[in-house]
Design a protein around this motif. Structure first.
Motif, PDB file in Angstrom:
ATOM      1  N   VAL A 143      -7.206   0.268   1.052  1.00  0.00           N
ATOM      2  CA  VAL A 143      -7.891  -0.586   0.085  1.00  0.00           C
ATOM      3  C   VAL A 143      -6.943  -1.022  -1.026  1.00  0.00           C
ATOM      4  CG1 VAL A 143      -9.694  -0.619  -1.686  1.00  0.00           C
ATOM      5  CG2 VAL A 143     -10.181   0.334   0.571  1.00  0.00           C
ATOM      6  N   VAL A 144      -6.136  -0.108  -1.543  1.00  0.00           N
ATOM      7  CA  VAL A 144      -5.189  -0.447  -2.615  1.00  0.00           C
ATOM      8  C   VAL A 144      -4.197  -1.511  -2.141  1.00  0.00           C
ATOM      9  CG1 VAL A 144      -3.267   0.425  -4.005  1.00  0.00           C
ATOM     10  CG2 VAL A 144      -5.398   1.729  -3.854  1.00  0.00           C
ATOM     11  N   SER A 145      -3.694  -1.350  -0.921  1.00  0.00           N
ATOM     12  CA  SER A 145      -2.738  -2.312  -0.385  1.00  0.00           C
ATOM     13  C   SER A 145      -3.356  -3.704  -0.272  1.00  0.00           C
ATOM     14  CB  SER A 145      -2.235  -1.851   0.988  1.00  0.00           C
ATOM     15  OG  SER A 145      -1.331  -2.788   1.531  1.00  0.00           O
ATOM     16  N   VAL A 146      -4.583  -3.783   0.237  1.00  0.00           N
ATOM     17  CA  VAL A 146      -5.263  -5.078   0.383  1.00  0.00           C
ATOM     18  C   VAL A 146      -5.503  -5.709  -0.984  1.00  0.00           C
ATOM     19  CG1 VAL A 146      -7.395  -6.217   1.094  1.00  0.00           C
ATOM     20  CG2 VAL A 146      -6.314  -4.544   2.603  1.00  0.00           C
ATOM     21  N   TYR A 154       1.715 -13.760  -6.610  1.00  0.00           N
ATOM     22  CA  TYR A 154       2.821 -13.555  -5.670  1.00  0.00           C
ATOM     23  C   TYR A 154       4.110 -13.137  -6.371  1.00  0.00           C
ATOM     24  CZ  TYR A 154       6.659 -14.658  -2.535  1.00  0.00           C
ATOM     25  OH  TYR A 154       7.814 -14.590  -1.803  1.00  0.00           O
ATOM     26  N   SER A 155       4.530 -13.863  -7.408  1.00  0.00           N
ATOM     27  CA  SER A 155       5.805 -13.567  -8.067  1.00  0.00           C
ATOM     28  C   SER A 155       5.821 -12.154  -8.640  1.00  0.00           C
ATOM     29  CB  SER A 155       6.088 -14.587  -9.170  1.00  0.00           C
ATOM     30  OG  SER A 155       5.018 -14.630 -10.105  1.00  0.00           O
ATOM     31  N   ARG A 156       4.693 -11.731  -9.198  1.00  0.00           N
ATOM     32  CA  ARG A 156       4.624 -10.368  -9.734  1.00  0.00           C
ATOM     33  C   ARG A 156       4.585  -9.339  -8.597  1.00  0.00           C
ATOM     34  NH1 ARG A 156       0.807  -9.149 -14.745  1.00  0.00           N
ATOM     35  NH2 ARG A 156       2.414 -10.547 -15.568  1.00  0.00           N
ATOM     36  N   TYR A 157       3.889  -9.698  -7.529  1.00  0.00           N
ATOM     37  CA  TYR A 157       3.771  -8.779  -6.398  1.00  0.00           C
ATOM     38  C   TYR A 157       5.141  -8.538  -5.761  1.00  0.00           C
ATOM     39  CZ  TYR A 157       1.806  -6.685  -2.182  1.00  0.00           C
ATOM     40  OH  TYR A 157       1.495  -5.832  -1.167  1.00  0.00           O
ATOM     41  N   LEU A 317       5.291   0.011   0.715  1.00  0.00           N
ATOM     42  CA  LEU A 317       6.159  -1.157   0.870  1.00  0.00           C
ATOM     43  C   LEU A 317       5.926  -1.834   2.226  1.00  0.00           C
ATOM     44  CD1 LEU A 317       8.565  -2.854  -0.182  1.00  0.00           C
ATOM     45  CD2 LEU A 317      10.069  -1.159   0.880  1.00  0.00           C
ATOM     46  N   ALA A 318       5.724  -1.035   3.279  1.00  0.00           N
ATOM     47  CA  ALA A 318       5.627  -1.589   4.629  1.00  0.00           C
ATOM     48  C   ALA A 318       4.254  -2.185   4.943  1.00  0.00           C
ATOM     49  CB  ALA A 318       5.949  -0.498   5.657  1.00  0.00           C
ATOM     50  N   LEU A 319       3.189  -1.619   4.387  1.00  0.00           N
ATOM     51  CA  LEU A 319       1.838  -2.101   4.722  1.00  0.00           C
ATOM     52  C   LEU A 319       1.656  -3.596   4.470  1.00  0.00           C
ATOM     53  CD1 LEU A 319      -0.480   0.812   3.479  1.00  0.00           C
ATOM     54  CD2 LEU A 319       0.102   0.221   5.836  1.00  0.00           C
ATOM     55  N   PRO A 320       2.030  -4.116   3.291  1.00  0.00           N
ATOM     56  CA  PRO A 320       1.855  -5.555   3.073  1.00  0.00           C
ATOM     57  C   PRO A 320       2.726  -6.414   3.985  1.00  0.00           C
ATOM     58  CG  PRO A 320       3.042  -4.556   1.231  1.00  0.00           C
ATOM     59  CD  PRO A 320       2.515  -3.443   2.063  1.00  0.00           C
ATOM     60  N   THR A 358      -5.566  -4.449   8.058  1.00  0.00           N
ATOM     61  CA  THR A 358      -5.403  -3.184   7.333  1.00  0.00           C
ATOM     62  C   THR A 358      -6.593  -2.255   7.567  1.00  0.00           C
ATOM     63  OG1 THR A 358      -4.148  -4.348   5.616  1.00  0.00           O
ATOM     64  CG2 THR A 358      -4.971  -2.154   5.075  1.00  0.00           C
ATOM     65  N   LEU A 359      -7.794  -2.810   7.497  1.00  0.00           N
ATOM     66  CA  LEU A 359      -8.987  -1.976   7.652  1.00  0.00           C
ATOM     67  C   LEU A 359      -9.179  -1.517   9.097  1.00  0.00           C
ATOM     68  CD1 LEU A 359     -11.422  -3.835   5.218  1.00  0.00           C
ATOM     69  CD2 LEU A 359     -10.051  -1.767   4.814  1.00  0.00           C
ATOM     70  N   VAL A 360      -8.844  -2.386  10.071  1.00  0.00           N
ATOM     71  CA  VAL A 360      -8.916  -1.948  11.471  1.00  0.00           C
ATOM     72  C   VAL A 360      -7.874  -0.866  11.726  1.00  0.00           C
ATOM     73  CG1 VAL A 360      -8.552  -2.653  13.870  1.00  0.00           C
ATOM     74  CG2 VAL A 360      -9.886  -4.101  12.340  1.00  0.00           C
ATOM     75  N   GLY A 361      -6.679  -1.044  11.162  1.00  0.00           N
ATOM     76  CA  GLY A 361      -5.669   0.003  11.286  1.00  0.00           C
ATOM     77  C   GLY A 361      -6.147   1.316  10.690  1.00  0.00           C
ATOM     78  N   ALA A 362      -6.792   1.236   9.525  1.00  0.00           N
ATOM     79  CA  ALA A 362      -7.346   2.452   8.906  1.00  0.00           C
ATOM     80  C   ALA A 362      -8.407   3.073   9.797  1.00  0.00           C
ATOM     81  CB  ALA A 362      -7.927   2.109   7.532  1.00  0.00           C
ATOM     82  N   ALA A 363      -9.243   2.223  10.404  1.00  0.00           N
ATOM     83  CA  ALA A 363     -10.340   2.724  11.245  1.00  0.00           C
ATOM     84  C   ALA A 363      -9.821   3.473  12.467  1.00  0.00           C
ATOM     85  CB  ALA A 363     -11.230   1.561  11.675  1.00  0.00           C
ATOM     86  N   LEU A 364      -8.626   3.118  12.941  1.00  0.00           N
ATOM     87  CA  LEU A 364      -8.066   3.816  14.105  1.00  0.00           C
ATOM     88  C   LEU A 364      -7.900   5.309  13.839  1.00  0.00           C
ATOM     89  CD1 LEU A 364      -5.311   1.287  15.295  1.00  0.00           C
ATOM     90  CD2 LEU A 364      -7.553   1.711  16.325  1.00  0.00           C
ATOM     91  N   ASN A 365      -7.716   5.659  12.562  1.00  0.00           N
ATOM     92  CA  ASN A 365      -7.560   7.073  12.217  1.00  0.00           C
ATOM     93  C   ASN A 365      -8.871   7.854  12.311  1.00  0.00           C
ATOM     94  OD1 ASN A 365      -4.629   7.548  10.959  1.00  0.00           O
ATOM     95  ND2 ASN A 365      -5.311   5.494  10.387  1.00  0.00           N
TER      96      ASN A 365
END
Length: 435
Positions: A143-146, A154-157, A317-320, A358-365
Motif C-alpha cells: 500500500v505504501v509503495s502504491v 514525479y520530480s520529488r518521487y 526501491l524495486a517495487l515502483p 502490486t496488490l495482486v503480487g501482495a495477494a500471492l503471499n
C-alpha cells in the motif's frame, strides 16, 4: 606604469556566462535508479545463494556482465530519449500487434510474481528485525509503495528513489565487518575455477537472468521520456538534434554509474555470503531473509541487522520499478496516457495497473503458492522474454527510419548484440538445466 584593466561591458563577448556543467548528482537519475533496483530482494536471494553455494568462484560474472548491462541499458535510454516514446510505444508502431501483446503479457506476469516475491522477502526481513505478523507487513509495504507512486509528484518521487539507493551501501559495509581473504577474492575474480556441471552453469544463468531483466529496459526508456516532459527545454532528440551530444553524454554517465553500483553491490553480497555462509558450510540458501537469518549466528547481530534492513530498503526501491515498468508497457501497448508525471485523473489506466500489479503480487503471499518456486518461474520467464525483446530493441535502435541520424554507432551495436547473444545462450542453458 601599471596597466588598468577595464571591466568588460555587460554585452561584451568576455562577459557571456558560460553554461554551468551539471554536478554528478544532477546527472544521475534513470540509470542510477534502474541499476539500484536490479539489486532487489529477489536479486539479493540469487547472489546470496551463489555466494553460499560456490564461494568466491562465481563473482567473475559481475565483471563479465557489466559492459553488457551498460550497453543494453544505454540502448534502452537512447530509444526513449530519441523517439520520445517508451519501448512498447515504439514496438507498437513498427511491429505486429500479436507479438507485442504476447511479450508485454509475459512481462506483466513476470513482474507481478516478482513483486509478490519481493514483498514477501521484505515482510520476512522486517519480521526478523521486530517480530509481528509478516502478512500484515506485506500489505503495508504494498500500500505504501502504491500511494507514493500515485500521490507524490514525479520530480520529488525520483529524489526519494535516488536517496533509497544509499541503502545498497549496507552490503558493501558488511563485507568489511566480516573477515574476507581479499587476495583469494582477487584471484577468483581474475582466474576463476569454472566448473562445467549443471549446478554451476545454472548459477551463472541465474546471475545473468537477475542482472539483465526486461523490466529494466522498459523502465529506463520510459524514465527518459518522463525526463523530457519534466525538464524545461528538453525535447525528443529526433526534434531537437542539437541537444544530442550533451544528452548522450549524460545518459552514458548515468547508465555506467548506475550499472557499476548494481554490480559492485551484487559482488559484495556474493563476497559476504561466501566469506561467512560458505566457509561455515551453509550452502543451501533460498531467500534473502533466509540469508540474513543464517548470518546471525555466524557473523553476529550487527551484520544480520544491516543485511535484513538492506532488504527492506532495496525492496522499496524495486517495487515502483517493477510495477511502473509493467504499467508503462501495458499502457503504451493499449494506447493509454502513461507517466508518473501525469496526475492520477489523467492516467487512470496507468495508475490502475500499478495498483493492480502490486496488490495482486501482495495477494500471492496469501495463497498456497510456494514463493520460492514462484520466484524461480519469474526468473525463467524473465530470462526467456528478455531475448526477443533485446533482439527487437537492437533492430529498432539500428534503423534510420526510427532513430534517424541517432541509429546505434558500431561499437555500441556490437556490444548490444553480444549481450543479446549471451542472454540467448543463458536462456538455452536455463531450459537445458531445468530438468
Amino acid at each position: 606604469m601599471t596597466e588598468t584593466v577595464q571591466p568588460a561591458a555587460p554585452n561584451a563577448p568576455d562577459a557571456v556566462k558560460q553554461p554551468r556543467r551539471p554536478k554528478l548528482i544532477e546527472v544521475l537519475g534513470p540509470g542510477l535508479i534502474t541499476g539500484a533496483s536490479d539489486d532487489d530482494p529477489s536479486g539479493i536471494a540469487t547472489y546470496s545463494q551463489v555466494g553460499a553455494q560456490f564461494g568466491y568462484q562465481i563473482g567473475w560474472t559481475m565483471l563479465f556482465s557489466y559492459p553488457l548491462m551498460c550497453a543494453i541499458q544505454e540502448i534502452s535510454a537512447r530509444i526513449g530519449r530519441v523517439t520520445g516514446r517508451g519501448i512498447a510505444g515504439v514496438l507498437r508502431i513498427h511491429y505486429p500487434a500479436p507479438v507485442l501483446y504476447g511479450l508485454v503479457a509475459l512481462l506483466v506476469v513476470a513482474n507481478t510474481i516478482n513483486i509478490g516475491a519481493d514483498l514477501g522477502a521484505m515482510a520476512a526481513a522486517l519480521q526478523l528485525l521486530i517480530g509481528g505478523p509478516a502478512l500484515v507487513y506485506v500489505l503495508l509495504f504494498g500500500v505504501v509503495s502504491v500511494l507514493l507512486e500515485v500521490l507524490v509528484r514525479y520530480s520529488r518521487y525520483v529524489s526519494v528513489l535516488k536517496w533509497l539507493t544509499v541503502s545498497l551501501f549496507a552490503y558493501v559495509g558488511v563485507a568489511f565487518v566480516v573477515h574476507v581473504p581479499w587476495l583469494t577474492v582477487a584471484h577468483a575474480l581474475v582466474l576463476p575455477e569454472i566448473k562445467y556441471d549443471a549446478t554451476y552453469l545454472t548459477g551463472i544463468v541465474a546471475v545473468l537472468g537477475t542482472t539483465i531483466s526486461p523490466y529494466l529496459f522498459f523502465w529506463q526508456a520510459e524514465e527518459e521520456v518522463e525526463d523530457v516532459k519534466e525538464r524545461t527545454g528538453a525535447r525528443p532528440l529526433e526534434r531537437a538534434p542539437e541537444q544530442a551530444e550533451a544528452e548522450f553524454r549524460r545518459i552514458r554517465t548515468d547508465t555506467y554509474v548506475g550499472m557499476a553500483l548494481s554490480n559492485i553491490v551484487a559482488l559484495f553480497i556474493i563476497i559476504t555470503t561466501a566469506a561467512t555462509l560458505n566457509q561455515s558450510g551453509v550452502t543451501d540458501i533460498q531467500t534473502s531473509a533466509q540469508a540474513a537469518e543464517a548470518l546471525r549466528p555466524i557473523a553476529g547481530p550487527f551484520v544480520f541487522m544491516i543485511f535484513a534492513a538492506g532488504i527492506i530498503g532495496t525492496g522499496m526501491l524495486a517495487l515502483p520499478v517493477l510495477a511502473g515498468s509493467a504499467a508503462y508497457a501495458l499502457g503504451e501497448t493499449l494506447g493509454w496516457h502513461v507517466g508518473l508525471a501525469r496526475k492520477p485523473g489523467r492516467a487512470r489506466g496507468f495508475y490502475g495497473v500499478i495498483a493492480a500489479a502490486t496488490l495482486v503480487g501482495a495477494a500471492l503471499n496469501f495463497t498456497p503458492i510456494d514463493p520460492i518456486k514462484a520466484l524461480f518461474w519469474s526468473a525463467v520467464i524473465n530470462g526467456i522474454v528478455a531475448v526477443p525483446i533485446m533482439i527487437m530493441m537492437m533492430l529498432l535502435a539500428s534503423r534510420a527510419d526510427i532513430m534517424g541520424r541517432f541509429a546505434l554507432p558500431p561499437l555500441l551495436k556490437g556490444v548490444g548484440w553480444l549481450a543479446t547473444l549471451v542472454m540467448g545462450l543463458a536462456a538455452v542453458g536455463m531450459l537445458a538445466t531445468m530438468g
